[in-house]
Write a protein that holds these residues in place. Sequence first.
Motif, PDB file in Angstrom:
ATOM      1  N   ARG A   1     -29.188  75.901  23.594  1.00  0.00           N
ATOM      2  CA  ARG A   1     -29.093  77.232  24.186  1.00  0.00           C
ATOM      3  C   ARG A   1     -27.646  77.608  24.520  1.00  0.00           C
ATOM      4  NH1 ARG A   1     -29.090  79.577  29.134  1.00  0.00           N
ATOM      5  NH2 ARG A   1     -29.227  77.569  30.211  1.00  0.00           N
ATOM      6  N   LEU A   2     -26.795  76.635  24.740  1.00  0.00           N
ATOM      7  CA  LEU A   2     -25.414  76.902  25.140  1.00  0.00           C
ATOM      8  C   LEU A   2     -24.436  76.976  23.968  1.00  0.00           C
ATOM      9  CD1 LEU A   2     -25.171  74.610  28.299  1.00  0.00           C
ATOM     10  CD2 LEU A   2     -25.438  77.101  28.233  1.00  0.00           C
ATOM     11  N   GLN A   3     -24.926  76.779  22.757  1.00  0.00           N
ATOM     12  CA  GLN A   3     -24.025  76.789  21.610  1.00  0.00           C
ATOM     13  C   GLN A   3     -23.614  78.216  21.242  1.00  0.00           C
ATOM     14  OE1 GLN A   3     -22.876  73.623  20.637  1.00  0.00           O
ATOM     15  NE2 GLN A   3     -24.098  73.386  22.503  1.00  0.00           N
ATOM     16  N   SER A   4     -22.384  78.362  20.803  1.00  0.00           N
ATOM     17  CA  SER A   4     -21.883  79.676  20.389  1.00  0.00           C
ATOM     18  C   SER A   4     -22.318  79.967  18.955  1.00  0.00           C
ATOM     19  CB  SER A   4     -20.359  79.712  20.486  1.00  0.00           C
ATOM     20  OG  SER A   4     -19.784  78.730  19.631  1.00  0.00           O
ATOM     21  N   PRO A   5     -22.365  81.229  18.551  1.00  0.00           N
ATOM     22  CA  PRO A   5     -22.740  81.558  17.177  1.00  0.00           C
ATOM     23  C   PRO A   5     -21.816  80.867  16.180  1.00  0.00           C
ATOM     24  CG  PRO A   5     -22.717  83.526  18.542  1.00  0.00           C
ATOM     25  CD  PRO A   5     -22.115  82.432  19.370  1.00  0.00           C
ATOM     26  N   PRO A   6     -22.353  80.128  15.220  1.00  0.00           N
ATOM     27  CA  PRO A   6     -21.500  79.361  14.303  1.00  0.00           C
ATOM     28  C   PRO A   6     -20.615  80.234  13.427  1.00  0.00           C
ATOM     29  CG  PRO A   6     -23.791  79.282  13.589  1.00  0.00           C
ATOM     30  CD  PRO A   6     -23.786  79.900  14.951  1.00  0.00           C
ATOM     31  N   TRP A   7     -20.999  81.501  13.210  1.00  0.00           N
ATOM     32  CA  TRP A   7     -20.176  82.383  12.368  1.00  0.00           C
ATOM     33  C   TRP A   7     -18.980  82.940  13.130  1.00  0.00           C
ATOM     34  CZ3 TRP A   7     -25.497  82.482  12.318  1.00  0.00           C
ATOM     35  CH2 TRP A   7     -26.097  83.179  13.381  1.00  0.00           C
ATOM     36  N   ASP A   8     -18.835  82.560  14.413  1.00  0.00           N
ATOM     37  CA  ASP A   8     -17.666  82.982  15.179  1.00  0.00           C
ATOM     38  C   ASP A   8     -16.615  81.876  15.294  1.00  0.00           C
ATOM     39  OD1 ASP A   8     -18.819  85.441  15.566  1.00  0.00           O
ATOM     40  OD2 ASP A   8     -19.510  85.026  17.610  1.00  0.00           O
ATOM     41  N   ALA A   9     -16.857  80.732  14.693  1.00  0.00           N
ATOM     42  CA  ALA A   9     -15.917  79.611  14.805  1.00  0.00           C
ATOM     43  C   ALA A   9     -14.588  79.962  14.130  1.00  0.00           C
ATOM     44  CB  ALA A   9     -16.512  78.364  14.152  1.00  0.00           C
ATOM     45  N   PRO A  10     -13.471  79.524  14.714  1.00  0.00           N
ATOM     46  CA  PRO A  10     -12.149  79.852  14.160  1.00  0.00           C
ATOM     47  C   PRO A  10     -11.782  78.954  12.989  1.00  0.00           C
ATOM     48  CG  PRO A  10     -11.893  78.544  16.150  1.00  0.00           C
ATOM     49  CD  PRO A  10     -13.378  78.770  15.980  1.00  0.00           C
ATOM     50  N   LEU A  11     -12.297  79.273  11.805  1.00  0.00           N
ATOM     51  CA  LEU A  11     -12.130  78.404  10.636  1.00  0.00           C
ATOM     52  C   LEU A  11     -11.225  79.021   9.587  1.00  0.00           C
ATOM     53  CD1 LEU A  11     -15.555  76.785   9.681  1.00  0.00           C
ATOM     54  CD2 LEU A  11     -13.433  75.628  10.282  1.00  0.00           C
ATOM     55  N   ASP A  12     -10.513  78.136   8.880  1.00  0.00           N
ATOM     56  CA  ASP A  12      -9.726  78.519   7.715  1.00  0.00           C
ATOM     57  C   ASP A  12     -10.059  77.557   6.580  1.00  0.00           C
ATOM     58  OD1 ASP A  12      -8.006  80.685   8.730  1.00  0.00           O
ATOM     59  OD2 ASP A  12      -7.225  79.120  10.052  1.00  0.00           O
ATOM     60  N   ILE A  13      -9.669  77.929   5.366  1.00  0.00           N
ATOM     61  CA  ILE A  13      -9.836  77.040   4.221  1.00  0.00           C
ATOM     62  C   ILE A  13      -8.945  75.813   4.402  1.00  0.00           C
ATOM     63  CG2 ILE A  13      -9.516  76.821   1.715  1.00  0.00           C
ATOM     64  CD1 ILE A  13     -11.834  78.581   2.536  1.00  0.00           C
ATOM     65  N   VAL A  14      -9.479  74.647   4.076  1.00  0.00           N
ATOM     66  CA  VAL A  14      -8.717  73.405   4.187  1.00  0.00           C
ATOM     67  C   VAL A  14      -7.744  73.305   3.015  1.00  0.00           C
ATOM     68  CG1 VAL A  14      -8.864  70.894   4.236  1.00  0.00           C
ATOM     69  CG2 VAL A  14     -10.624  72.270   5.364  1.00  0.00           C
ATOM     70  N   PRO A  15      -6.472  73.041   3.279  1.00  0.00           N
ATOM     71  CA  PRO A  15      -5.488  73.018   2.191  1.00  0.00           C
ATOM     72  C   PRO A  15      -5.410  71.673   1.467  1.00  0.00           C
ATOM     73  CG  PRO A  15      -4.384  72.735   4.306  1.00  0.00           C
ATOM     74  CD  PRO A  15      -5.850  72.890   4.599  1.00  0.00           C
ATOM     75  N   GLY A  16      -6.045  71.592   0.304  1.00  0.00           N
ATOM     76  CA  GLY A  16      -5.843  70.463  -0.587  1.00  0.00           C
ATOM     77  C   GLY A  16      -6.434  69.133  -0.189  1.00  0.00           C
ATOM     78  N   VAL A  17      -7.427  69.110   0.706  1.00  0.00           N
ATOM     79  CA  VAL A  17      -8.059  67.850   1.105  1.00  0.00           C
ATOM     80  C   VAL A  17      -9.267  67.594   0.202  1.00  0.00           C
ATOM     81  CG1 VAL A  17      -9.307  66.653   2.947  1.00  0.00           C
ATOM     82  CG2 VAL A  17      -7.279  68.023   3.496  1.00  0.00           C
TER      83      VAL A  17
END
Length: 237
Positions: free
Chosen positions: A159-175
Motif C-alpha cells: 500500500r505504501l509503494q509509489s507508482p512504478p511509472w514515476d521512478a526516476p529512470l534513464d537508459i543504462v549506458p552500455g551495460v
Amino acid sequence: MAQQRIVFVHGAGRFGAAAWPGQHALARSWDCLFLRRSGYGLQVPPSPTDHAADTAAILSALGSGGHVVAHAEGAVSAMMAAVSAPARVHSLILCEPAVFSLTRELPATTARRALLDPLFRAAADLTDEEYSREYKRLVVSAESVPDPGNDPRAAGRQRLQSPPWDAPLDIVPGVPTLVLTGEWEPLYEEVAAFLASTGAEHRPVGGNHRPQDTAEGQDAITAFLARAAAGETVGCA
C-alpha cells in the motif's frame, strides 16, 4: 582466483535469499549477496518506496564491481545503480522488470497506468487489506498464480509503494543486459521489447511473474553470467 560478486535484488512478496530459491546453487562458484531492499524484513515496519536508499545499498554491496540480478520492482534500483556507476555493474539480469517509467507512453503501460492510478491516489484512505484486495482484483489475472511470498507485512508494504511509472529512470549506458519474461502479461513483454530495442537480450522463458524459477530461466541466468564474466559479447542496453 577470487569469486566474482553477484548482488540479487528482490521485488515484492519475497525478500532476501527466499526470493531466489533457484539461484542458491550459484554460491558454489560466485560471491552471492541476497539484498533486502529498504523497508523489508520480518521485523521491519512497512515504509514508502525509497529508490535512492535501494540504489545506495546495491552500490555498497557491489563494492569495486560485480553483477546484478533483479526482479520486478527491484529492477528499478538495479538500473539506477547501473546508470550511477556503469563501470561497477558488470552485467544486469532483469526478471520481469517493472521499469514502467521507460515505457509509460506505450500502449500496455498506458493501460496499466489508467487502471491503477486511481488506486494509488486512494491508498491513504484504504486499509492495508482493502488496498491489497483491490490491487489483486485489478492486476492478478487468471493466468498468473499469486506468489504467497515470505512477508507477513506484504499488504502494508504494498500500500505504501509509489507508482512504478514515476521512478526516476534513464537508459543504462552500455551495460550487458539480459531480460527474462514469463510469457503471461503483455505489460512485461512491452518492457522487454523496449529494452531489447536499446540493445539488451530478451529471453521469454515462461514461469509467469517469476521466470527465474523455471529451469530455462535458471539456465539463462547461469549462462549469461558466465559469458559476461568471461568478457564475451552479450547484449548491452
